[in-house]
Design an enzyme around this catalytic site. Sequence first.
Site, short mmCIF file in Angstrom:
data_model
loop_
_atom_site.label_atom_id
_atom_site.label_comp_id
_atom_site.label_asym_id
_atom_site.label_seq_id
_atom_site.Cartn_x
_atom_site.Cartn_y
_atom_site.Cartn_z
N HIS A 57 45.50 34.04 44.25
CA HIS A 57 45.57 34.40 42.82
C HIS A 57 45.61 35.92 42.67
O HIS A 57 46.48 36.46 41.97
CB HIS A 57 44.35 33.81 42.10
CG HIS A 57 44.25 34.18 40.65
ND1 HIS A 57 44.42 33.26 39.64
CD2 HIS A 57 43.98 35.37 40.03
CE1 HIS A 57 44.28 33.86 38.47
NE2 HIS A 57 43.99 35.14 38.68
N GLU A 58 44.70 36.60 43.33
CA GLU A 58 44.65 38.06 43.22
C GLU A 58 45.85 38.70 43.90
O GLU A 58 46.38 39.71 43.44
CB GLU A 58 43.35 38.58 43.82
CG GLU A 58 42.07 38.01 43.22
CD GLU A 58 41.97 38.25 41.72
OE1 GLU A 58 42.68 39.12 41.19
OE2 GLU A 58 41.18 37.55 41.08
N HIS A 61 48.80 38.73 41.52
CA HIS A 61 48.72 39.85 40.58
C HIS A 61 49.18 41.14 41.26
O HIS A 61 49.99 41.90 40.72
CB HIS A 61 47.27 40.05 40.11
CG HIS A 61 46.80 39.07 39.11
ND1 HIS A 61 47.49 38.75 37.96
CD2 HIS A 61 45.66 38.31 39.06
CE1 HIS A 61 46.82 37.86 37.25
NE2 HIS A 61 45.70 37.57 37.90
#
Length: 270
Positions: A57-58, A61
């Site tokens: 997820h990170e 980003h």
Amino acid sequence: MTAAVSRHDRRVSPVFLLLVVVCGLAGWVVWEDATTGTGFTVFVFVVAGWVVSLCLHEYAHARTALHSGDASIGAKGYLTLNPLKYAHPLLSIGLPVLFVVLGGIGLPGGAVFIERHRIRGRWRHSLIAAAGPATNVLFAVVVSAPFWLGLLDDAPPAFQGALAFLALLQVSAALLNLLPVPGLDGYAVIEPWLSPGARQQVAPFAPFGLLLVIGLLWIPEVGGAFFDAVDALLRTLDVPESATRYGYDVFRFWRDVPPAETGWYPAQGS
């Protein structure tokens, strides 16, 4: 547009690789051993899988920010998938894991510091924010694939339950993160399109947005409606609600509650 990043800054961290290995080994043990230590092994499998998804997820980003013009991402270590490199490891990893253990909910983390002034264009800012929840959605599709492809006929109930519970965590994290609440990715998607005055008025509430959502989920009517939505989405992926409950029961091995009490049976018997 892709900023230059050294090969060292792109190298996958041994910490992340270890998490993947632990997740894979635990999943294999759950599959092979349906009796001895199943609860604890399911716990390890789900937590390791959940942390892997948080890292991805990170990373999503960070990678999107890199392609949008923020070259500082590489030097900060965000492209290595190492959770220890995040700006707030406790917020990104520790708190979400705690909520999985205590409440069986995929709490969104989030602590990659992006230098927004390096990025031009509202669409790029929105895409950076949306990349994280999109990763959770993709992870949910992958984890649930054995259900809708009919590949679990011979799988042990504990393995099916663990996959179902992991899918629930991904769906709940995506839904929560997409809420248009300050401090969450959903608000960050629409923020670039708001007027400067509106953004300035909302900014002081951003640190409290996640706390507000957590508080609202404790209200039975709100929490019930939220999990009804999660269950509805899981049903579209052919993940039985009873399977997620079974998985959560086995996951909480410290409660010593016989999984049979959930009333769920594996795919070949359902």
